[in-house]
Enzyme design. Structure first.
Site, PDB file in Angstrom:
ATOM      1  N   HIS A  73     -21.460  20.746 -29.756  1.00 28.13           N
ATOM      2  CA  HIS A  73     -21.811  21.389 -28.767  1.00 28.13           C
ATOM      3  C   HIS A  73     -22.777  22.270 -29.214  1.00 28.13           C
ATOM      4  CE1 HIS A  73     -18.155  21.894 -25.741  1.00 28.13           C
ATOM      5  NE2 HIS A  73     -18.094  20.857 -25.840  1.00 28.13           N
ATOM      6  N   TYR A 202     -18.884  31.337 -20.278  1.00 29.60           N
ATOM      7  CA  TYR A 202     -18.832  32.317 -20.467  1.00 29.60           C
ATOM      8  C   TYR A 202     -19.053  33.037 -19.048  1.00 29.60           C
ATOM      9  CZ  TYR A 202     -17.625  32.147 -25.009  1.00 29.60           C
ATOM     10  OH  TYR A 202     -17.187  31.677 -26.889  1.00 29.60           O
ATOM     11  N   PRO A 294     -10.841  37.475 -29.183  1.00 32.40           N
ATOM     12  CA  PRO A 294     -11.194  36.159 -28.597  1.00 32.40           C
ATOM     13  C   PRO A 294     -12.602  36.136 -28.483  1.00 32.40           C
ATOM     14  CG  PRO A 294      -9.330  36.955 -26.842  1.00 32.40           C
ATOM     15  CD  PRO A 294      -9.662  37.903 -28.086  1.00 32.40           C
ATOM     16  N   LYS A 298     -14.476  33.876 -33.093  1.00 31.23           N
ATOM     17  CA  LYS A 298     -14.264  34.487 -34.424  1.00 31.23           C
ATOM     18  C   LYS A 298     -12.669  34.343 -35.517  1.00 31.23           C
ATOM     19  CE  LYS A 298     -18.437  34.415 -34.555  1.00 31.23           C
ATOM     20  NZ  LYS A 298     -18.733  33.418 -34.404  1.00 31.23           N
ATOM     21  N   TYR A 386     -22.449  33.768 -32.798  1.00 30.45           N
ATOM     22  CA  TYR A 386     -21.742  32.111 -32.588  1.00 30.45           C
ATOM     23  C   TYR A 386     -21.502  31.339 -33.497  1.00 30.45           C
ATOM     24  CZ  TYR A 386     -18.888  30.438 -28.637  1.00 30.45           C
ATOM     25  OH  TYR A 386     -18.051  29.882 -28.288  1.00 30.45           O
TER      26      TYR A 386
HETATM   27  P1  FAD Z   1      -2.323  32.541 -38.121  1.00 27.60           P
HETATM   28  O1  FAD Z   1      -2.022  32.195 -37.855  1.00 27.60           O
HETATM   29  O2  FAD Z   1      -1.362  34.334 -37.485  1.00 27.60           O
HETATM   30  O3  FAD Z   1      -0.570  32.677 -39.460  1.00 27.60           O
HETATM   31  C1  FAD Z   1       0.367  33.041 -40.493  1.00 27.60           C
HETATM   32  C2  FAD Z   1       1.377  32.532 -40.587  1.00 27.60           C
HETATM   33  O4  FAD Z   1       1.700  33.154 -41.531  1.00 27.60           O
HETATM   34  C3  FAD Z   1       2.771  32.075 -39.783  1.00 27.60           C
HETATM   35  O5  FAD Z   1       2.409  30.740 -39.345  1.00 27.60           O
HETATM   36  C4  FAD Z   1       2.993  33.274 -39.665  1.00 27.60           C
HETATM   37  O6  FAD Z   1       4.526  32.182 -38.667  1.00 27.60           O
HETATM   38  C5  FAD Z   1       3.236  33.117 -41.006  1.00 27.60           C
HETATM   39  N1  FAD Z   1       4.158  34.377 -41.535  1.00 27.60           N
HETATM   40  C6  FAD Z   1       4.281  36.023 -41.055  1.00 27.60           C
HETATM   41  N2  FAD Z   1       4.997  36.722 -41.317  1.00 27.60           N
HETATM   42  C7  FAD Z   1       5.592  35.468 -42.499  1.00 27.60           C
HETATM   43  C8  FAD Z   1       6.640  36.570 -43.109  1.00 27.60           C
HETATM   44  N3  FAD Z   1       7.353  37.334 -43.137  1.00 27.60           N
HETATM   45  N4  FAD Z   1       6.908  34.889 -44.101  1.00 27.60           N
HETATM   46  C9  FAD Z   1       6.709  33.838 -44.196  1.00 27.60           C
HETATM   47  N5  FAD Z   1       5.651  33.013 -43.067  1.00 27.60           N
HETATM   48  C10 FAD Z   1       5.265  34.209 -42.225  1.00 27.60           C
HETATM   49  N6  FAD Z   1      -8.959  33.508 -31.588  1.00 27.60           N
HETATM   50  C11 FAD Z   1      -9.717  32.064 -30.997  1.00 27.60           C
HETATM   51  O7  FAD Z   1     -11.022  32.649 -32.063  1.00 27.60           O
HETATM   52  N7  FAD Z   1      -9.312  31.674 -29.935  1.00 27.60           N
HETATM   53  C12 FAD Z   1      -8.748  32.348 -28.957  1.00 27.60           C
HETATM   54  O8  FAD Z   1      -8.246  31.605 -28.086  1.00 27.60           O
HETATM   55  C13 FAD Z   1      -7.670  32.952 -30.294  1.00 27.60           C
HETATM   56  N8  FAD Z   1      -5.889  32.347 -29.413  1.00 27.60           N
HETATM   57  C14 FAD Z   1      -5.128  33.758 -29.950  1.00 27.60           C
HETATM   58  C15 FAD Z   1      -3.966  33.284 -29.846  1.00 27.60           C
HETATM   59  C16 FAD Z   1      -3.161  34.708 -30.026  1.00 27.60           C
HETATM   60  C17 FAD Z   1      -1.542  34.976 -29.261  1.00 27.60           C
HETATM   61  C18 FAD Z   1      -3.340  34.793 -31.051  1.00 27.60           C
HETATM   62  C19 FAD Z   1      -1.585  35.421 -31.959  1.00 27.60           C
HETATM   63  C20 FAD Z   1      -4.333  34.442 -31.990  1.00 27.60           C
HETATM   64  C21 FAD Z   1      -5.111  34.255 -31.733  1.00 27.60           C
HETATM   65  N9  FAD Z   1      -6.875  34.018 -31.990  1.00 27.60           N
HETATM   66  C22 FAD Z   1      -7.513  32.875 -31.373  1.00 27.60           C
HETATM   67  C23 FAD Z   1      -6.604  34.314 -33.104  1.00 27.60           C
HETATM   68  C24 FAD Z   1      -6.682  33.436 -33.856  1.00 27.60           C
HETATM   69  O9  FAD Z   1      -5.906  31.897 -33.831  1.00 27.60           O
HETATM   70  C25 FAD Z   1      -5.812  33.615 -35.481  1.00 27.60           C
HETATM   71  O10 FAD Z   1      -7.405  34.396 -35.784  1.00 27.60           O
HETATM   72  C26 FAD Z   1      -5.994  32.760 -36.548  1.00 27.60           C
HETATM   73  O11 FAD Z   1      -4.419  32.127 -35.889  1.00 27.60           O
HETATM   74  C27 FAD Z   1      -5.715  33.652 -38.111  1.00 27.60           C
HETATM   75  O12 FAD Z   1      -5.034  32.521 -38.909  1.00 27.60           O
HETATM   76  P2  FAD Z   1      -3.867  32.947 -39.976  1.00 27.60           P
HETATM   77  O13 FAD Z   1      -3.555  31.879 -40.519  1.00 27.60           O
HETATM   78  O14 FAD Z   1      -4.775  34.308 -40.819  1.00 27.60           O
HETATM   79  O15 FAD Z   1      -2.780  34.068 -39.408  1.00 27.60           O
HETATM   80  C1  DHB Z   2     -11.366  29.455 -27.342  1.00 29.26           C
HETATM   81  C2  DHB Z   2     -11.295  29.998 -27.187  1.00 29.26           C
HETATM   82  C3  DHB Z   2     -12.024  31.653 -27.599  1.00 29.26           C
HETATM   83  O1  DHB Z   2     -11.719  32.854 -27.834  1.00 29.26           O
HETATM   84  C4  DHB Z   2     -13.493  31.756 -27.123  1.00 29.26           C
HETATM   85  O2  DHB Z   2     -14.415  32.535 -27.101  1.00 29.26           O
HETATM   86  C5  DHB Z   2     -13.907  30.000 -26.901  1.00 29.26           C
HETATM   87  C6  DHB Z   2     -13.224  29.295 -26.609  1.00 29.26           C
HETATM   88  C7  DHB Z   2     -10.782  28.345 -26.712  1.00 29.26           C
HETATM   89  O3  DHB Z   2      -9.531  28.173 -26.846  1.00 29.26           O
HETATM   90  O4  DHB Z   2     -11.363  26.977 -26.195  1.00 29.26           O
END
Ligand code: FAD
Ligand code: DHB
Length: 402
Positions: A73, A202, A294, A298, A386
Site C-alpha cells: 500500500h 481512517y 492501535p 505500530k 506511518y
Molecule cells: P504478544 O503478541 O502479546 O506475544 C506474547 C506471547 O507471550 C503470547 O504468545 C503469549 O501467549 C506468551 N506468553 C505470555 N505470558 C507467558 C508466560 N508466562 N509463559 C510463556 N508464554 C507467555 N496492533 C496493531 O497494530 N493493530 C491492531 O489491530 C492490533 N490489535 C490488537 C489486538 C489485541 C487484542 C492485542 C492484545 C494487541 C493488538 N495489537 C494490534 C498490538 C500487536 O498485536 C502487538 O503489539 C504484538 O502482538 C506484539 O507482539 P509481542 O510478541 O510483543 O507480544
Molecule cells: C489494522 C489495524 C490498525 O490498528 C491499523 O491502524 C490499521 C490496520 C488492521 O488490523 O488491519
C-alpha cells in the site's frame, strides 16, 4: 538441567522473530510459549507492516509468502467533514510504503521456519518465574504439558506481552511505568466481502472514529470506536454496517460493500511504557515493555524493531566480545518507542471523539486534519511515522530516502 544461550519467554511475533534472527547469527535459543500452536497462529491482531519490518522479514528468510500474498500500500485515506484526502507515502517519504499482511500470517511463517530449522520452540510451556540461578545466570521456571522444569540461560528475553512474568525478575524499584488509558475501545470485525476501498480509510466523524482495513482481496477488516465496556452481542450485524456507513459517508457517491461477518471483538486501548528495558541479563521486548493504542498500527512493528536491535547486539557480543550494543539496548529502543507512543497518541486523539468532548476540541481536531490535507510538511510528518522510522542505534529520527 537444560541450558541455552538465550531463553525467550513468549512465542508471539517478538519472541519468534528474535529466535529466527539469533538462529541466523549462529546463537542458540529456546522459545517457551504458554498457549498451543493453533491459538497463537489464529489470534486476530495487527495487519500493517512498516517498510522496515518487511525488509527485516525478507532479510531473515521469512518473507517468501509475504511477498507472494501481501498487498503493498502506497498511501492511506483520511476522511473528515464528509470529504476524502489521500496521503501518498512514496511521494512524501522518498519512496517508502507499507505492506498489508496480517500478524496471524507473520506468526505462521515464523513458527514453520522455527520448527523446520531453528532451536526448540515449546508450546503449552507456561513460564512461572524468571529467577537468579548459579553464577549470576538467570533461570526460567516453567511448566510444560503439566510437568515442571527449569532452563538455565546466559540471558533471558521477556517477549511475553503486556501481562508477562519476565518483568517481575527486575528488582523492586528498578522499573518505572508511564500510562494513559483512553475513554473508548474498538469493535473489530472480519467480513467475507471484498474491501470497498483500495487503501485503508481512517475516518473522523461526529459519531466517532471508523477504520476500513483488509486481510486479503476477499476479506475486509473494519473497526468502529465504541464506549469502553461494550459487549459485542449488543452489535448485531446490521447495526455495525449501518454505523460504518454513517461514519464513512462522503458528500460524493460512495458505497460500503456488506457481507457475512465472521468475527467480532472489542479491544480496549492504552498507552504504556515500562523503563528500562533491561536489567542485568534480563531484557524486555515488544508488548512486554510497551503498548500503544492501535490507531497508526505500530504495536507489531515496534516489537519487530526491538528484537532487531537486540539480535544485532547479541551477534556483536558473540563476534567481538563487545557489550556496547547490549548496554545501549534500552536507550536505543526507547527513543523509537517514545516516537511511536507520540504518533499513536496523536493519531488516536486526532481521530476519535471523546465522550465528553467539547465543540472547541472538535474544531481543533478538524483544523489539524485540514492541515494534514493541505500542507505537504504536515502530511510528510504523518507519512514518515506511518511508513516507519529507521531501526537501530545509529538511526536518525528521519528516514533516509530509499
Ligand atoms: P504478544 O503478541 O502479546 O506475544 C506474547 C506471547 O507471550 C503470547 O504468545 C503469549 O501467549 C506468551 N506468553 C505470555 N505470558 C507467558 C508466560 N508466562 N509463559 C510463556 N508464554 C507467555 N496492533 C496493531 O497494530 N493493530 C491492531 O489491530 C492490533 N490489535 C490488537 C489486538 C489485541 C487484542 C492485542 C492484545 C494487541 C493488538 N495489537 C494490534 C498490538 C500487536 O498485536 C502487538 O503489539 C504484538 O502482538 C506484539 O507482539 P509481542 O510478541 O510483543 O507480544
Ligand atoms: C489494522 C489495524 C490498525 O490498528 C491499523 O491502524 C490499521 C490496520 C488492521 O488490523 O488491519
Amino acid at each position: 538441567m537444560q541450558h541455552t544461550t538465550v531463553g525467550i519467554v513468549g512465542g508471539g511475533p517478538a519472541g519468534l522473530l528474535l529466535a529466527r534472527l539469533l538462529h541466523n547469527a549462529g546463537i542458540d535459543s529456546v522459545v517457551l510459549e504458554s498457549r498451543d500452536r493453533a491459538y497463537v497462529e489464529q489470534r486476530q491482531r495487527a495487519g500493517i507492516l512498516e517498510q522496515g519490518t518487511v525488509d527485516v522479514l525478507r532479510a531473515a528468510g521469512a518473507g517468501a509468502r509475504m511477498d507472494r500474498e501481501g498487498l503493498v500500500h502506497e498511501g492511506i485515506e483520511l476522511r473528515f467533514g464528509r470529504r476524502s484526502h489521500r496521503l501518498d507515502f512514496p511521494a512524501l517519504t522518498g519512496g517508502r510504503s507499507v505492506m498489508v499482511y496480517a500478524q496471524t500470517e507473520v506468526v505462521k511463517d515464523l513458527v514453520a521456519l522455527q520448527l523446520a530449522e531453528g532451536g526448540p520452540l515449546l508450546f503449552e510451556a507456561e513460564v512461572r518465574a524468571v529467577e537468579d540461578g548459579d553464577g549470576g545466570r538467570p533461570l526460567i521456571r516453567y511448566t510444560h504439558q503439566g510437568r515442571e522444569a527449569d532452563l538455565s540461560c546466559d540471558y533471558v528475553v521477556g517477549c511475553d506481552g503486556f501481562h508477562g512474568v519476565a518483568k517481575h525478575a527486575f528488582p523492586a524499584g528498578v522499573l518505572r511505568s508511564y500510562e494513559r488509558a483512553y475513554p473508548y475501545s474498538w469493535l473489530g470485525i472480519l467480513a467475507d466481502v471484498p474491501p470497498s476501498y483500495d487503501e485503508l480509510i481512517y475516518a473522523h466523524s461526529p459519531r466517532g472514529f471508523a477504520l476500513g482495513s483488509m486481510r486479503s482481496p476477499t476479506v475486509s477488516r473494519l473497526y468502529l470506536q465504541v464506549p469502553n465496556g461494550t459487549d459485542p452481542a449488543d452489535w448485531p450485524d446490521e447495526r455495525i454496517w449501518d454505523e460504518l456507513d454513517a461514519r464513512f459517508a462522503l458528500d460524493s457517491d460512495w458505497t460500503l460493500r456488506r457481507g457475512p461477518i465472521t468475527a467480532k471483538s472489542v479491544l480496549p486501548m492504552r498507552s504504556h511504557v515500562t523503563e528500562p528495558m533491561r536489567h542485568g541479563r534480563v531484557f524486555l521486548a515488544g508488548d512486554a515493555a510497551h503498548i500503544v493504542p492501535p490507531t497508526g498500527a505500530k504495536g507489531l512493528n515496534l516489537a519487530a524493531a526491538d528484537v532487531v536491535v537486540l539480535a544485532e547486539a547479541f551477534a556483536r557480543f558473540q563476534e567481538t566480545g563487545s557489550a556496547d550494543l547490549l548496554d545501549a539496548y534500552s536507550d536505543t529502543c526507547l527513543r523509537r518507542v517514545w516516537r511511536a507512543e507520540h504518533f499513536s497518541w496523536f493519531m488516536t486523539s486526532t481521530l476519535h471523539t471523546d465522550p465528553d468532548q467539547s465543540p472547541f476540541a472538535t474544531r481543533l481536531q478538524l483544523s489539524q486534519l485540514d492541515r494534514l490535507a493541505s500542507s505537504r510538511h504536515a502530511a510528510a510528518e504523518v507519512a514518515e511515522n506511518y511508513a516507519g522510522l529507521p531501526i537501530g542505534p545509529t538511526a536518525p529520527t528521519a528516514p533516509t530516502a530509499r
